[in-house]
Design an enzyme around this catalytic site. Sequence first.
Site, mmCIF file in Angstrom:
data_model
loop_
_atom_site.group_PDB
_atom_site.id
_atom_site.type_symbol
_atom_site.label_atom_id
_atom_site.label_comp_id
_atom_site.label_asym_id
_atom_site.label_seq_id
_atom_site.Cartn_x
_atom_site.Cartn_y
_atom_site.Cartn_z
ATOM 1 N N GLY A 46 -17.040 -30.815 8.240
ATOM 2 C CA GLY A 46 -17.037 -29.586 9.050
ATOM 3 C C GLY A 46 -15.663 -28.997 9.295
ATOM 4 N N GLU A 47 -14.744 -29.807 9.770
ATOM 5 C CA GLU A 47 -13.402 -29.288 10.056
ATOM 6 C C GLU A 47 -12.534 -29.159 8.806
ATOM 7 O OE1 GLU A 47 -11.953 -30.892 14.153
ATOM 8 O OE2 GLU A 47 -13.408 -32.262 13.279
ATOM 9 N N GLY A 50 -16.952 -36.928 6.314
ATOM 10 C CA GLY A 50 -17.136 -35.706 7.115
ATOM 11 C C GLY A 50 -16.598 -34.466 6.425
ATOM 12 N N ALA A 69 -20.957 -40.982 1.942
ATOM 13 C CA ALA A 69 -20.545 -39.692 2.507
ATOM 14 C C ALA A 69 -19.428 -39.827 3.533
ATOM 15 C CB ALA A 69 -21.753 -39.010 3.146
ATOM 16 N N GLN A 83 -20.412 -36.516 12.503
ATOM 17 C CA GLN A 83 -21.855 -36.756 12.561
ATOM 18 C C GLN A 83 -22.412 -37.349 11.266
ATOM 19 O OE1 GLN A 83 -23.744 -37.013 15.049
ATOM 20 N NE2 GLN A 83 -23.383 -35.479 16.600
ATOM 21 N N THR A 84 -22.036 -36.789 10.112
ATOM 22 C CA THR A 84 -22.590 -37.303 8.860
ATOM 23 C C THR A 84 -22.219 -38.775 8.673
ATOM 24 O OG1 THR A 84 -22.610 -35.149 7.805
ATOM 25 C CG2 THR A 84 -22.563 -37.055 6.337
ATOM 26 N N SER A 122 -15.839 -33.928 13.014
ATOM 27 C CA SER A 122 -16.482 -34.044 11.694
ATOM 28 C C SER A 122 -17.104 -35.423 11.511
ATOM 29 C CB SER A 122 -15.461 -33.759 10.575
ATOM 30 O OG SER A 122 -14.826 -32.535 10.817
#
Lengths: 421, 311, 155
Positions: free
Chosen positions: B269-270, B267, B265, B90-91, B88
């Site tokens: 995703g997970e 992460g 920001a 990338q952002t 998680s």
Amino acid sequence: MKTVGKDIIRPDAYDKIIGKAIYPDDIEIEGMLYAGVKRTTIPYGRVLSINSEEIKKVPGVVAVIDYKMIPGAISHGVIFKDIPTLVKDVFKRVGDCLLLVVAKDKASLKIALDNVKVEYEEYKGVFTVEDALKEDAPILGDGSNILYDIKVKKGDIEKGFEEAAFIAENFYHTQMTEHVFLQPECAVSTIDDDGKINVYVATQYPHYDREEVAKCLDMNEEDIRIINTTIGGAFGGREDINPQCHAALATYITKRPVKVLYSREESVISHSKRHPMKLYYKTGVKDDGKLCALKVRIYGDTGAYASWGMNVLRKSAVHATGPYEIPNVDVRAQAIYTNNPYSGAMRGFGAAQVPLAHEAQMDILAEKLAMHPLQFRYLNAFKVGSVTATLQELKSSVGIKECMEKLAQIDNIQLDKDVRE
Amino acid sequence: MKKRGIGYAATFYGTGYGNGFPDESRATVEINANGEIILSVEVSDVGSGGISVMWQIASETLNIDRNLIKLQYDNTSKMLDSGTAAASRQTYNTGNAVLDACKKIKINIDKYYNKVEIIKNKKVLTELYQKFISDNQELKYEGYFKATTSQVDLETGIGEPYWPYTFGINRAIVEVDCETGKVDVIDVVAVYDAGKIVNPVLAEGQIIGGVSMGMGYAIMEEVNVLKGSIKNCNYSDYIIPTSKDMPKVTTYFVEANEASGPYGAKGLGEPAMLPTAPAILNAIYDAIGVRLTEFPATCDRILLELKNKGV
Amino acid sequence: MIKVTMTVNGKLYTREIPPMMRLLDFIRDELKLKGTKEGCGEGECGACTVIIDGDIYNSCMVLATSCEGKRITTIEGISGAELHPIQEAFLEVNAVQCGYCTPGMILSAKALLDKNINATEKEMKEAISGNLCRCTGYQKIIEAVKLAQKKLKKR
């Protein structure tokens, strides 16, 4: 802000809705060959012989490649280079790659692979973490079946449990799961006139793939190009190498474009899985509702190869408390080798398993305290300034109490905020 | 007889490789003669929306309309190493590298165009390019970010293994059929703190997908392995949620700003899949008074537990 | 080899093909229409969904030779210069993530709305229940189908 925080239509969506997004299997190149691997069908053993010479004679077969024909490294891995690209002699799981066959079309390739005959010497394998820890267990790792062993200790665990008004003590067993990304693995490789190799693949990390392909072919990384196509889901399952090295190797040897495409079955057999874990949890709470002690033991079945096993179990250990401040903690987590499919990255990465245990414990204790489960969580949740089990101070951006307040508002639950501080 | 139950579960998730492992991201941004900004960044978009996130961060930072920004994200010979689309990260990580690259070029853009209005016209960029050339300004700028974590001690666990952390809570309502053991998940409310949300509609998509995967984890999915061999290699035997299985999912974000993140920001995703499974399992207990400790909570396991309990 | 003639996306094709060729391979390999995806090859995931004479089929489970004289629609055939309202809706509500299920989803939605423009949410869920998606959790896909329904009704 003008763009950040706005509902923007993602730039890749248009091609996807008109069917023009290119995934690896959508690539066709004039003169392209098809390659595939014969995989092991038993979990642990040694290869005695393979009928490679016979396979070379199958009509349509262009090349039959074994480990001896790999110019560089014969194995790969995200941390330890322990996964055979092609097996030399000993292998540790069902699905290891034995022989790479290259043919002029899909049909010839299938016939050739179906006709590969392998003689094995089968070894006695281990399939549970309990068996793997026995004294007479075959050793699958480097001198031990314990790949990774981490302890997290905070405060005084004995004293902590002495303070407890209620204790919950249970074993939990989480299962192995599969990513189920919809696009099966596929790679297409080509060779330039100057000998540079291009691999088109759907991957989570092109530069890592480049490193492994370069090592496999004993080439400079600058002479390998990885082109990431549209990716049909991943969820952690595209972190380890799968078809990349095989496609590149087949192109390197035949000097032709080559496609490697997995069936769904091969996809499931080949890539990593979510660690199944056995978890022992003992959680203590004081009569005022404050958590006072947590003892955890985690045994993760990491399967045949290391992959991300260390990192996954570390993540489990660090996240074993859940998002709660607990003064006395004693956690131990181990990643243990077996002859099962290898476990590695899958969405959540060790932090997905422990909540099945810590959140069950929280509900059990809330019931004993006769406290609303949301209130109980709220009372113990991290806030700015909290110290985690690893003695890390959470200095900023700790929104868990705000999340709970929002949920309480939605569900019309009165949270007693006096207990917050 | 069907019984309803409600369950809660909260989780946290430390993003990034962590443990002091070099967690680095890079990005380059370049202005060209065609009046375009070229953003080169290794963001493997596995479906997550990573490309969009980088695009939006660049557009915001440069104050240039996103349609004038072209992304190059697919070829190792044309982009620098930004690490895996995993953890998680990338952002937060790669987003920070994009931010860094864009800030660098923006300093020079501001010398010629320093207005509040967003640049929407290709001509403005072409003129900027000409000015960059005539004043001998660099055309290409490299951004870099490295996450700050430290290695944990293996004997004590002491260390700062991850940063930053994302948080979430789910509330699930289930209905359990006591005759068949079947669990229907009726409704899920999912509340997350992932810092500033760069693209709310994409983030919501991540959460609903995460709820779906968490639901599969709780009550459906299990790879059956016998002597090292997987026995359910296809979708008829390995069951994941379909459109008919999904509950109504309502998503909320509380945005606890993370100062070190791009525009605050973190992460997502997970963390999106973590609280759902335990919330469903707690809801099953609330419904039927049976707590499963072996997962998933399939019909067979629920019926067995009900039988053991004498229900 | 067997000669087969069928209409794909409004165009008539005649080809000599092996008798056991799947419709999926006919579309992808013979006609080079790559928007139809293979996810499982066993009729379970719906990524290879196409419309045959108004009904949806998993093209991995259909022999191409059985489609003699039939009308096939793939993702490439549903829009002309402008997007189909279902495609527009998928864009607008962010019903797309990795995109691998998307063509099949759009075709399942189209077959439903072509037959029943007044379909209920339950019927929509039923209509796409043969199309697996691991990314989205389906909710935004259903939202897209509802939005497309509105758009189509306005036409």
